[in-house]
Design a protein around this motif. Structure first.
Motif, PDB file in Angstrom:
ATOM      1  N   ARG A  75       9.921  18.288  42.898  1.00 15.75           N
ATOM      2  CA  ARG A  75      10.243  17.287  43.918  1.00 15.75           C
ATOM      3  C   ARG A  75      11.721  17.366  44.250  1.00 15.75           C
ATOM      4  NH1 ARG A  75       7.357  11.936  41.407  1.00 15.75           N
ATOM      5  NH2 ARG A  75       5.255  12.757  41.409  1.00 15.75           N
ATOM      6  N   MET A  76      12.051  16.912  45.458  1.00 13.22           N
ATOM      7  CA  MET A  76      13.451  16.769  45.842  1.00 13.22           C
ATOM      8  C   MET A  76      13.793  15.289  45.778  1.00 13.22           C
ATOM      9  SD  MET A  76      13.873  19.383  49.042  1.00 13.22           S
ATOM     10  CE  MET A  76      12.810  18.388  50.074  1.00 13.22           C
ATOM     11  N   TYR A  77      14.922  14.986  45.195  1.00 17.18           N
ATOM     12  CA  TYR A  77      15.401  13.612  45.105  1.00 17.18           C
ATOM     13  C   TYR A  77      16.705  13.531  45.868  1.00 17.18           C
ATOM     14  CZ  TYR A  77      12.022  13.182  41.336  1.00 17.18           C
ATOM     15  OH  TYR A  77      10.867  13.170  40.604  1.00 17.18           O
ATOM     16  N   TYR A  78      16.966  12.399  46.506  1.00 14.41           N
ATOM     17  CA  TYR A  78      18.205  12.223  47.256  1.00 14.41           C
ATOM     18  C   TYR A  78      18.947  11.024  46.697  1.00 14.41           C
ATOM     19  CZ  TYR A  78      16.271  15.677  50.318  1.00 14.41           C
ATOM     20  OH  TYR A  78      15.748  16.843  50.791  1.00 14.41           O
ATOM     21  N   GLY A  79      20.251  11.201  46.546  1.00 12.48           N
ATOM     22  CA  GLY A  79      21.068  10.138  45.978  1.00 12.48           C
ATOM     23  C   GLY A  79      22.500  10.280  46.433  1.00 12.48           C
ATOM     24  N   GLY A  80      23.423  10.100  45.501  1.00 10.91           N
ATOM     25  CA  GLY A  80      24.838  10.149  45.809  1.00 10.91           C
ATOM     26  C   GLY A  80      25.279  11.516  46.303  1.00 10.91           C
ATOM     27  N   ALA A  81      26.219  11.511  47.238  1.00 11.45           N
ATOM     28  CA  ALA A  81      26.752  12.751  47.804  1.00 11.45           C
ATOM     29  C   ALA A  81      27.701  13.416  46.815  1.00 11.45           C
ATOM     30  CB  ALA A  81      27.486  12.450  49.113  1.00 11.45           C
ATOM     31  N   TYR A  82      27.773  14.745  46.915  1.00 10.58           N
ATOM     32  CA  TYR A  82      28.650  15.524  46.040  1.00 10.58           C
ATOM     33  C   TYR A  82      28.972  16.852  46.707  1.00 10.58           C
ATOM     34  CZ  TYR A  82      24.292  17.934  45.072  1.00 10.58           C
ATOM     35  OH  TYR A  82      23.120  18.627  45.211  1.00 10.58           O
ATOM     36  N   GLU A  83      29.972  17.536  46.183  1.00  9.50           N
ATOM     37  CA  GLU A  83      30.259  18.917  46.564  1.00  9.50           C
ATOM     38  C   GLU A  83      30.282  19.721  45.279  1.00  9.50           C
ATOM     39  OE1 GLU A  83      33.602  21.903  48.443  1.00  9.50           O
ATOM     40  OE2 GLU A  83      33.930  19.755  48.612  1.00  9.50           O
ATOM     41  N   LYS A  84      29.272  20.530  45.081  1.00  8.67           N
ATOM     42  CA  LYS A  84      29.146  21.364  43.879  1.00  8.67           C
ATOM     43  C   LYS A  84      28.627  22.727  44.286  1.00  8.67           C
ATOM     44  CE  LYS A  84      30.259  18.264  40.810  1.00  8.67           C
ATOM     45  NZ  LYS A  84      31.456  18.325  40.042  1.00  8.67           N
ATOM     46  N   CYS A  85      29.050  23.744  43.590  1.00 13.44           N
ATOM     47  CA  CYS A  85      28.645  25.127  43.861  1.00 13.44           C
ATOM     48  C   CYS A  85      28.925  25.503  45.312  1.00 13.44           C
ATOM     49  CB  CYS A  85      27.188  25.350  43.485  1.00 13.44           C
ATOM     50  SG  CYS A  85      26.909  25.163  41.715  1.00 13.44           S
ATOM     51  N   GLY A  86      30.015  24.939  45.864  1.00 13.26           N
ATOM     52  CA  GLY A  86      30.459  25.280  47.207  1.00 13.26           C
ATOM     53  C   GLY A  86      29.683  24.647  48.338  1.00 13.26           C
ATOM     54  N   ILE A  87      28.825  23.658  48.040  1.00 11.90           N
ATOM     55  CA  ILE A  87      27.987  23.048  49.069  1.00 11.90           C
ATOM     56  C   ILE A  87      28.061  21.522  48.967  1.00 11.90           C
ATOM     57  CG2 ILE A  87      25.618  22.811  49.943  1.00 11.90           C
ATOM     58  CD1 ILE A  87      25.064  25.572  48.688  1.00 11.90           C
ATOM     59  N   ASN A  88      28.154  20.842  50.110  1.00  9.08           N
ATOM     60  CA  ASN A  88      28.062  19.385  50.171  1.00  9.08           C
ATOM     61  C   ASN A  88      26.591  19.020  50.288  1.00  9.08           C
ATOM     62  OD1 ASN A  88      30.876  18.697  50.235  1.00  9.08           O
ATOM     63  ND2 ASN A  88      30.916  19.473  52.321  1.00  9.08           N
ATOM     64  N   SER A  89      26.140  18.054  49.505  1.00 10.07           N
ATOM     65  CA  SER A  89      24.724  17.691  49.545  1.00 10.07           C
ATOM     66  C   SER A  89      24.500  16.311  48.947  1.00 10.07           C
ATOM     67  CB  SER A  89      23.910  18.717  48.751  1.00 10.07           C
ATOM     68  OG  SER A  89      22.526  18.443  48.848  1.00 10.07           O
ATOM     69  N   THR A  90      23.290  15.812  49.111  1.00 11.49           N
ATOM     70  CA  THR A  90      22.820  14.590  48.441  1.00 11.49           C
ATOM     71  C   THR A  90      21.525  14.886  47.697  1.00 11.49           C
ATOM     72  OG1 THR A  90      21.594  13.883  50.401  1.00 11.49           O
ATOM     73  CG2 THR A  90      23.847  13.050  50.165  1.00 11.49           C
ATOM     74  N   ARG A  91      21.166  16.183  47.578  1.00 11.08           N
ATOM     75  CA  ARG A  91      19.907  16.593  46.937  1.00 11.08           C
ATOM     76  C   ARG A  91      20.090  16.737  45.433  1.00 11.08           C
ATOM     77  NH1 ARG A  91      17.123  21.271  45.465  1.00 11.08           N
ATOM     78  NH2 ARG A  91      18.871  22.591  46.030  1.00 11.08           N
ATOM     79  N   TRP A  92      19.164  16.180  44.692  1.00  7.60           N
ATOM     80  CA  TRP A  92      19.171  16.230  43.229  1.00  7.60           C
ATOM     81  C   TRP A  92      17.838  16.760  42.744  1.00  7.60           C
ATOM     82  CZ3 TRP A  92      23.345  14.417  40.209  1.00  7.60           C
ATOM     83  CH2 TRP A  92      24.389  13.864  40.945  1.00  7.60           C
ATOM     84  N   VAL A  93      17.824  17.323  41.556  1.00  9.86           N
ATOM     85  CA  VAL A  93      16.613  17.841  40.950  1.00  9.86           C
ATOM     86  C   VAL A  93      16.414  17.148  39.606  1.00  9.86           C
ATOM     87  CG1 VAL A  93      15.501  19.894  39.985  1.00  9.86           C
ATOM     88  CG2 VAL A  93      16.832  20.076  42.097  1.00  9.86           C
ATOM     89  N   LYS A  94      15.216  16.623  39.377  1.00 14.95           N
ATOM     90  CA  LYS A  94      14.888  15.996  38.111  1.00 14.95           C
ATOM     91  C   LYS A  94      14.459  17.083  37.137  1.00 14.95           C
ATOM     92  CE  LYS A  94      12.197  12.128  36.328  1.00 14.95           C
ATOM     93  NZ  LYS A  94      11.232  11.099  36.724  1.00 14.95           N
ATOM     94  N   VAL A  95      15.046  17.082  35.946  1.00 13.75           N
ATOM     95  CA  VAL A  95      14.732  18.101  34.939  1.00 13.75           C
ATOM     96  C   VAL A  95      14.502  17.454  33.587  1.00 13.75           C
ATOM     97  CG1 VAL A  95      16.046  19.920  36.113  1.00 13.75           C
ATOM     98  CG2 VAL A  95      17.163  18.526  34.369  1.00 13.75           C
ATOM     99  N   THR A  96      13.786  18.180  32.732  1.00 14.48           N
ATOM    100  CA  THR A  96      13.608  17.761  31.340  1.00 14.48           C
ATOM    101  C   THR A  96      13.967  18.942  30.454  1.00 14.48           C
ATOM    102  OG1 THR A  96      11.834  16.236  31.933  1.00 14.48           O
ATOM    103  CG2 THR A  96      11.972  16.892  29.621  1.00 14.48           C
ATOM    104  N   LYS A  97      14.912  18.695  29.537  1.00 24.39           N
ATOM    105  CA  LYS A  97      15.359  19.720  28.601  1.00 24.39           C
ATOM    106  C   LYS A  97      15.398  19.102  27.213  1.00 24.39           C
ATOM    107  CE  LYS A  97      19.364  22.384  27.210  1.00 24.39           C
ATOM    108  NZ  LYS A  97      20.808  22.520  27.347  1.00 24.39           N
ATOM    109  N   HIS A  98      14.665  19.682  26.277  1.00 27.41           N
ATOM    110  CA  HIS A  98      14.609  19.204  24.890  1.00 27.41           C
ATOM    111  C   HIS A  98      14.326  17.701  24.818  1.00 27.41           C
ATOM    112  CE1 HIS A  98      15.966  23.121  23.721  1.00 27.41           C
ATOM    113  NE2 HIS A  98      17.137  22.985  24.321  1.00 27.41           N
ATOM    114  N   GLY A  99      13.389  17.232  25.635  1.00 21.65           N
ATOM    115  CA  GLY A  99      12.981  15.831  25.617  1.00 21.65           C
ATOM    116  C   GLY A  99      13.890  14.888  26.379  1.00 21.65           C
ATOM    117  N   VAL A 100      14.978  15.381  26.959  1.00 23.35           N
ATOM    118  CA  VAL A 100      15.897  14.560  27.749  1.00 23.35           C
ATOM    119  C   VAL A 100      15.572  14.767  29.218  1.00 23.35           C
ATOM    120  CG1 VAL A 100      18.309  14.164  28.388  1.00 23.35           C
ATOM    121  CG2 VAL A 100      17.719  14.721  26.019  1.00 23.35           C
ATOM    122  N   THR A 101      15.270  13.677  29.929  1.00 27.11           N
ATOM    123  CA  THR A 101      14.952  13.751  31.349  1.00 27.11           C
ATOM    124  C   THR A 101      16.045  13.071  32.149  1.00 27.11           C
ATOM    125  OG1 THR A 101      12.583  13.755  30.902  1.00 27.11           O
ATOM    126  CG2 THR A 101      13.261  13.144  33.127  1.00 27.11           C
ATOM    127  N   GLY A 102      16.504  13.756  33.191  1.00 21.65           N
ATOM    128  CA  GLY A 102      17.541  13.214  34.059  1.00 21.65           C
ATOM    129  C   GLY A 102      17.654  14.057  35.311  1.00 21.65           C
TER     130      GLY A 102
END
Length: 111
Positions: free
Chosen positions: A73-100
């Motif tokens: 899924r695509m999630y939209y939230g706070g704006a940021y500039e990361k990896c050279g791109i401005n966006s509001t797109r976020w990705v939900k992930v789970t790693k070792h039982g931690v979801t964020g």
């Protein structure tokens, strides 16, 4: 009355496109393929946060080249500039039982 017409038109457009728009925080645009599970690949090291905002609490880290499960899924939230791109797109992930959420411009999904 005007707001109801706009909402109705938006819902009709989403239905015609086969997309469900879920209202809430964080905002979610979900496709019909969302029932599947994806894998997100970190293109750069990113922080897994408790919400879709750079001010969210850091829960863990997803290092460059690591993979984490994701609900496709695509999630939209706070704006940021990361990896050279401005966006509001976020990705939900789970790693070792931690979801964020991680910034969407620094991960590849599905991978």
């Amino acid at each position: 009355m005007r707001a109801r017409r706009i909402l109705g038109a938006s819902m009709m457009s989403a239905a015609l496109l086969g997309t469900t728009l879920v209202v809430g925080s964080p905002a979610v645009a979900q496709t019909n393929a969302s029932a599947a599970s994806c894998t997100a690949l970190a293109l750069e090291t990113v922080v897994i946060r408790d919400r879709t905002n750079l001010n969210g609490t850091a829960l863990a880290q997803l290092n460059k080249g690591e993979r984490a499960s994701s609900p496709c899924r695509m999630y939209y939230g706070g704006a940021y500039e990361k990896c050279g791109i401005n966006s509001t797109r976020w990705v939900k992930v789970t790693k070792h039982g931690v979801t964020g959420y991680v910034v969407g411009t620094c991960v590849k999904q599905p991978a």
